[in-house]
Design an enzyme around this catalytic site. Sequence first.
Site, short mmCIF file in Angstrom:
data_model
loop_
_atom_site.label_atom_id
_atom_site.label_comp_id
_atom_site.label_asym_id
_atom_site.label_seq_id
_atom_site.Cartn_x
_atom_site.Cartn_y
_atom_site.Cartn_z
N ASP A 284 0.84 -1.19 0.00
CA ASP A 284 0.00 0.00 0.00
C ASP A 284 0.88 1.24 0.00
O ASP A 284 1.27 1.74 1.05
CB ASP A 284 -0.93 -0.01 1.23
CG ASP A 284 -1.83 1.22 1.28
OD1 ASP A 284 -1.89 1.96 0.28
OD2 ASP A 284 -2.47 1.43 2.33
N LYS A 291 1.78 7.88 0.31
CA LYS A 291 2.18 7.94 1.72
C LYS A 291 3.57 8.59 1.83
O LYS A 291 4.36 8.50 0.90
CB LYS A 291 2.27 6.52 2.29
CG LYS A 291 0.92 5.85 2.51
CD LYS A 291 1.10 4.48 3.13
CE LYS A 291 -0.24 3.79 3.35
NZ LYS A 291 -1.06 4.42 4.39
N ASP A 302 0.27 -4.94 4.55
CA ASP A 302 -1.13 -4.56 4.37
C ASP A 302 -1.98 -5.72 3.83
O ASP A 302 -3.16 -5.56 3.57
CB ASP A 302 -1.23 -3.32 3.46
CG ASP A 302 -2.42 -2.44 3.78
OD1 ASP A 302 -2.97 -2.56 4.88
OD2 ASP A 302 -2.80 -1.64 2.91
N ASP A 361 -5.64 6.58 -0.63
CA ASP A 361 -5.01 5.77 0.41
C ASP A 361 -6.04 5.06 1.29
O ASP A 361 -5.70 4.19 2.08
CB ASP A 361 -4.08 6.65 1.26
CG ASP A 361 -3.07 5.84 2.04
OD1 ASP A 361 -2.96 4.61 1.80
OD2 ASP A 361 -2.37 6.42 2.90
N GLU A 363 -7.92 2.74 0.52
CA GLU A 363 -8.21 1.75 -0.52
C GLU A 363 -8.78 0.45 0.03
O GLU A 363 -9.49 -0.26 -0.68
CB GLU A 363 -6.93 1.45 -1.31
CG GLU A 363 -6.00 0.38 -0.72
CD GLU A 363 -5.38 0.74 0.62
OE1 GLU A 363 -5.40 1.93 0.98
OE2 GLU A 363 -4.91 -0.17 1.33
N ARG A 365 -11.12 -0.18 2.17
CA ARG A 365 -12.58 -0.22 2.20
C ARG A 365 -13.16 -0.37 0.79
O ARG A 365 -14.23 -0.95 0.62
CB ARG A 365 -13.12 1.03 2.92
CG ARG A 365 -12.77 2.33 2.27
CD ARG A 365 -12.95 3.53 3.20
NE ARG A 365 -11.85 3.66 4.15
CZ ARG A 365 -11.78 4.61 5.08
NH1 ARG A 365 -12.75 5.50 5.19
NH2 ARG A 365 -10.76 4.67 5.91
N1 BES Z 1 -3.22 0.23 5.20
C1 BES Z 1 -3.55 1.54 5.67
C2 BES Z 1 -3.79 1.54 7.17
C3 BES Z 1 -2.57 1.55 8.04
C4 BES Z 1 -1.77 2.66 8.12
C5 BES Z 1 -2.29 0.46 8.81
C6 BES Z 1 -0.68 2.66 8.95
C7 BES Z 1 -1.21 0.47 9.67
C8 BES Z 1 -0.39 1.56 9.73
C9 BES Z 1 -4.83 2.02 4.99
O1 BES Z 1 -5.00 1.62 3.69
C10 BES Z 1 -4.78 3.50 5.01
O2 BES Z 1 -3.90 4.03 4.39
N2 BES Z 1 -5.72 4.14 5.69
C11 BES Z 1 -5.78 5.54 5.78
C12 BES Z 1 -7.20 5.97 5.67
C13 BES Z 1 -7.40 7.45 5.53
C14 BES Z 1 -6.77 7.96 4.25
C15 BES Z 1 -8.88 7.77 5.55
C16 BES Z 1 -5.18 5.94 7.12
O3 BES Z 1 -5.37 5.23 8.10
O4 BES Z 1 -4.47 6.95 7.15
ZN ZN Z 2 -4.07 -0.15 3.16
MN MN Z 3 -4.00 2.92 2.35
#
Ligand code: BES
Ligand code: ZN
Ligand code: MN
Length: 511
Positions: A284, A291, A302, A361, A363, A365
């Site tokens: 991811d 990111k 991920d 990001d 993604e 969901r």
């Molecule tokens: N895979 C990430 C969640 C994640 C981030 C898990 C850091 C562990 C450590 C997910 O896909 C993500 O990026 N989520 C975003 C959502 C936001 C953009 C609404 C997040 O958590 O920042």
């Molecule tokens: Zn993710």
């Molecule tokens: Mn993500």
Amino acid sequence: MTHAPVKTPMDIQCLAATDPVTWLEQPTDCLILGVPEENWQSVPLLQAVDLATDGLLDRCCERDELPRRAGATLMLHAPHGLQAQRLLLVGMGKPSANIATQVLATARAAASAWLASRADSAIWVLEVPALSALPAAQCAALTVRALREADYRFDRYRSEGVPPPMRRSVVLAIDPESEPAVSQTLAVAIATANGVELARDLGNAPGNVCTPTHLADTAAILAARWPLDVEIFDQAGAEALGMDAFLAVAKGSSEEPRVIVLHHRGGPASQAPIALVGKGVTFDAGGISIKPSAAMDEMKYDMCGAATVLGVMRACAELALPLNVVGIIVACENMPGGNALKPGDVIRSLSGKTIEVLNTDAEGRLALCDALIYAQRRFAPAALIDIATLTGACVVALGSVHSGLYANRDALAEALLAAGRWCADSAWRLPLDEEYQPLLKSTVADLGNDGGRQAGSVTAACFLSRFVGDNVAWAHLDIAGTAWKSGEHKGGTGRPVSLLVRYLSELAARD
Ligand code: BES
Ligand code: ZN
Ligand code: MN
């Protein structure tokens, strides 16, 4: 690229004896005994050790070196008067509010101390009077988990400095009364450990190895070895299914996506299955909403929801659980390629609902909503459980102690929470109230995929809830904080394989 020899799993057995003093007369490389924080002198087995060794424990105690605090250990060599070549004493501490976690932690310390020695064999006496609140079977399960987790190594990609693997064997010494329960639980614990190890291996595998195709190949290998049926959908297959939200995530990568369906048919054909849905984003990068580079390597993890599903399916098959379980994995990469999904794009999910992609990001969901719809339409499951490293916000809320749990049924939530408590792979329930839903409003589509800064883990769960019918019992496990460890001990944990196998084996035992 692979150099290290393949390691065979540790040999773990249980043996019962009416008189625990018998264990002092057995030859072994290492005898492992727990010491309570207070009143060790009142424990018959420790009294017997002290007597046989001419006051060894008493001397340690006088010098204030007897380990008593939870997790403290003392390895004594050639204890005079015992048949064992070593005596490993482990402090058990005082019984705390969360005994399962405490026993796991002390068992981990003991397992590490044993494995750090050159002792091949061990007898581990499980009787711990000070912590007797814990049933013997549960104590055995936690001990197996500690042993196998401490013995785990990931040195597949090292060509230097890898010590040769040792084949260890351990006997869990128990009393005859608990033998039937312990030996049954032992089988579950070993199958669970095999599933945990698979999940850890997949999580730890680098993103250039553990691709969507690799996850599909792993599922196929599982199905070849165990009585599981597998279906694999490639890009065209997923298009035919209409999983456009999932495919939108995959667009930015040159890695082909896969949808994987694994069936464990342990129950009658008429029985509705338990459906497990796993997020399998094998890397991811965030997509166009890229990111920051700090710790971005950790986004290879991920796919740990998918790894959990594979680990649990393996355990179901190994245990021949009399239950139907179906695992559904959506596997892809989230990359910022030229074809990638863009912020502002509107996509149509399998449900027909339209989604405005406010942040590429978010993604997970997008991939999961299609998988949830697919699972409900095709399988009408008795329970639907998704497992996903879904939000950084869940890590902020719960850290790495509990997985986040959401559910639309109290009974399902309670069953999962209890399963997690039992095996010290715990979850904590978070809310799904309607009042959070407005945060997901979009000005152009049915909903947006980003709920903003507030309650990020909750709004992600609320997003998923929009794709779940009222007629199905559904739970969502956000494992972003628990599926892997960061820092010095960076690596996959295999959580929540233990929780889910416990939940399923309890369910199978009840029906
Ligand atoms: N895979 C990430 C969640 C994640 C981030 C898990 C850091 C562990 C450590 C997910 O896909 C993500 O990026 N989520 C975003 C959502 C936001 C953009 C609404 C997040 O958590 O920042
Ligand atoms: Zn993710
Ligand atoms: Mn993500």
